[in-house]
Design a protein around this motif. Structure first.
Motif, mmCIF file in Angstrom:
data_model
loop_
_atom_site.group_PDB
_atom_site.id
_atom_site.type_symbol
_atom_site.label_atom_id
_atom_site.label_comp_id
_atom_site.label_asym_id
_atom_site.label_seq_id
_atom_site.Cartn_x
_atom_site.Cartn_y
_atom_site.Cartn_z
ATOM 1 N N ALA A 334 0.837 -1.205 0.000
ATOM 2 C CA ALA A 334 0.000 0.000 0.000
ATOM 3 C C ALA A 334 0.870 1.254 0.000
ATOM 4 N N ARG A 335 1.915 1.261 0.828
ATOM 5 C CA ARG A 335 2.829 2.405 0.866
ATOM 6 C C ARG A 335 3.513 2.587 -0.493
ATOM 7 N N GLN A 336 3.989 1.503 -1.055
ATOM 8 C CA GLN A 336 4.656 1.567 -2.351
ATOM 9 C C GLN A 336 3.711 2.083 -3.428
ATOM 10 N N PHE A 337 2.482 1.593 -3.425
ATOM 11 C CA PHE A 337 1.470 2.013 -4.396
ATOM 12 C C PHE A 337 1.264 3.519 -4.333
ATOM 13 N N MET A 338 1.141 4.054 -3.129
ATOM 14 C CA MET A 338 0.896 5.485 -2.976
ATOM 15 C C MET A 338 2.119 6.316 -3.353
ATOM 16 N N LEU A 339 3.311 5.878 -2.951
ATOM 17 C CA LEU A 339 4.511 6.679 -3.174
ATOM 18 C C LEU A 339 5.046 6.554 -4.598
ATOM 19 N N GLU A 340 4.999 5.357 -5.188
ATOM 20 C CA GLU A 340 5.667 5.134 -6.469
ATOM 21 C C GLU A 340 4.735 5.127 -7.675
#
Length: 501
Positions: A334-340
């Motif tokens: 989820a963090r990766q999806f939002m940031l990248e």
């Protein structure tokens, strides 16, 4: 043995509530009705109604009571009427619950049985604002053309039966027509639904419907009625017996049959407009010249990531978003999806993006808010383009990889694959469920991916389509063969953005 009957929330029981319960300093019948709201659901009552109560408390201006309209089911209306239109909002997090009794609703209205008629309520000269939370389907807009779907049965009904409309669009046009006839000033109409350019979509639908009835009316609406866009943000859980029990406990044994539960976080961003209105800005709202950047950030970061956690989380056996967010592997994706993936498509400085992502992950993990997967994941075909594939299209065009978006699409398809089997993760609720179930029956994952992605009404036109088909097909094959957490791990970025939150 006699059964004790708890006293019911109402004007008469307000004085006996515990001191730590916030309550209005007025009762509904003391208020003027300056707002009509279409869609008397939990979100409205935990968001706009609460903000309006706080605005009235801050200024003493009691003209802004709300006629809250339930569009179909009468349950909430019946419960509210039995308790003088009072209800409790429970703000819940790991630190506990805070209870506030809300009295901003002056009339609870069941549209199908309303003897006054919603159009007449909208046309009341005292009504200066109309707000809506009727979900995307309530706008009667074709996903293909973006215009009013004049072939839909509800729209055709309202065009035939002007005196008894069943859609929000028909009710609005009926009310505005009555305002025009008397030479009055029309109310400002504010969409509060999670739609791209919600005010502009609503304006287009209303003018399109009016033109089917009277070109002069359509022209008058186009020239005189304001439809500002707005962006709402608060996670609100559907009410259930546990909420009634929690409200009874907080209210010192007083019974409330219409409580709502929400997280403490709240924002409301509204495009500025002219005319009289509550001082919502004193209660957590903000007025801006253009909500586009705020809207994209909310749809892509919060709503898009909600979909990711719902579809993958359910496949992993989690029942709620909070459970899925507490899973370190899913939280990392989820963090990766939002940031990248989502973040690079937004007009947010890096420090603001990281702060927003950290805040969202904390909100998602709130164990006191039960956001179940069926609710978050429903109607995915309507949500996919504005929340996921619009950003995916920008990333593909810019040469950026989209592993999380690909896996989100594959996991949504997987829900349909499993529907009706012993391995079904949840009930699938979608307006295209029947047609999509037929596509899910295609055995080969690559062919299944090709068939789903051919639905441009759901996914839009994607660049590098052959590559996307291959990647979604590969993800489907992995989800069929391996545990979902193993599939997620393979897609975590090595650069650290996919670290566990």
């Amino acid at each position: 043995m006699d059964t004790l009957i708890s006293p019911r929330l109402g004007v008469g029981t307000l004085p006996r509530l515990p001191r730590n319960v916030t309550r209005p300093d007025y009762i509904p019948r003391q208020l003027g009705t300056g707002i009509v709201h279409l869609g008397c659901g939990a979100f409205h009552r935990a968001h706009q109604a609460l903000i309006t109560q706080h605005a009235m408390a801050a200024t003493g201006d009691q003209r802004w009571g709300i006629a809250a309209v339930a569009m179909s089911r009468p349950d909430v209306v019946t419960a509210l009427r039995a308790q003088d239109n009072l209800y409790t909002t429970l703000l819940r997090d790991s630190a506990g619950d805070h209870a506030e009794v809300v009295g901003a609703i002056t009339a609870a209205v069941h549209a199908p049985s309303d003897r006054i008629g919603v159009a007449r309520r909208i046309a009341d000269p005292r009504v200066r604002i109309v707000t809506l939370t009727v979900t995307a389907g309530g706008y009667c807009v074709s996903p293909v053309t973006g215009q009013l779907d004049v072939s839909s049965d509800p729209v055709r009904h309202d065009l035939r039966c002007a005196s008894n409309p069943c859609t929000a669009i028909g009710m609005l046009v009926g009310g505005l027509q009555a305002v025009r006839r008397r030479g009055g000033v029309p109310p400002v109409v504010i969409s509060c639904d999670n739609l791209s350019a919600n005010g502009r979509q609503l304006r287009s639908a209303v003018i399109g419907f009016a033109a089917m009835r009277d070109d002069r009316l359509a022209d008058w609406i186009a020239r005189n009625v304001q439809f500002p866009c707005s962006v709402v943000d608060r996670i609100v859980a559907p009410a259930g017996p546990a909420d009634e029990a929690a409200a009874r406990s907080r209210l010192g044994g007083v019974d409330d049959r219409a409580p709502v539960s929400a997280e403490p976080f709240l924002t409301w961003t509204i495009e500025d407009f002219t005319g009289d209105r509550p001082h919502w800005e004193l209660a957590g709202a903000r007025f801006v010249g253009d909500v586009t950047d705020h809207e994209l950030a909310k749809l892509r970061l919060l709503n898009g990531t909600h979909m990711l956690l719902a579809y993958l989380g359910a496949l992993a056996g989690h029942a709620t978003v909070a459970e899925a967010s507490a899973d370190p592997v899913l939280a990392a994706l989820a963090r990766q999806f939002m940031l990248e993936e989502q973040g690079p498509t937004l007009n947010l400085p890096p420090e603001d993006l990281h702060r927003t992502v950290d805040e969202l992950l904390r909100r998602f993990r709130n164990p006191a808010i039960r956001h179940d997967m069926r609710r978050v994941g429903r109607n995915g075909s309507e949500k996919m383009m504005p929340r996921v594939t619009d950003a995916m299209r920008e990333n593909l065009a810019a040469g950026r990889p989209t592993p999380a978006a690909v896996l989100l699409i594959a996991s949504w398809i997987r829900w349909f694959d499993l529907c009706g089997t012993g391995n079904a993760v949840t009930e699938v609720i979608d307006p295209h469920a029947e047609a999509l179930a037929g596509l899910a029956a295609i055995a080969h994952p690559q062919l299944r991916a090709r068939a789903f992605l051919a639905r441009t009404d759901i996914f839009g036109e994607l660049p590098q389509l052959d590559r996307v088909r291959r990647e979604v097909g590969a993800a489907l094959a992995e989800l069929d063969r391996d545990h979902v957490i193993d599939v997620v791990r393979r897609r975590l970025s090595p650069n650290g953005n996919g670290r566990a939150a």
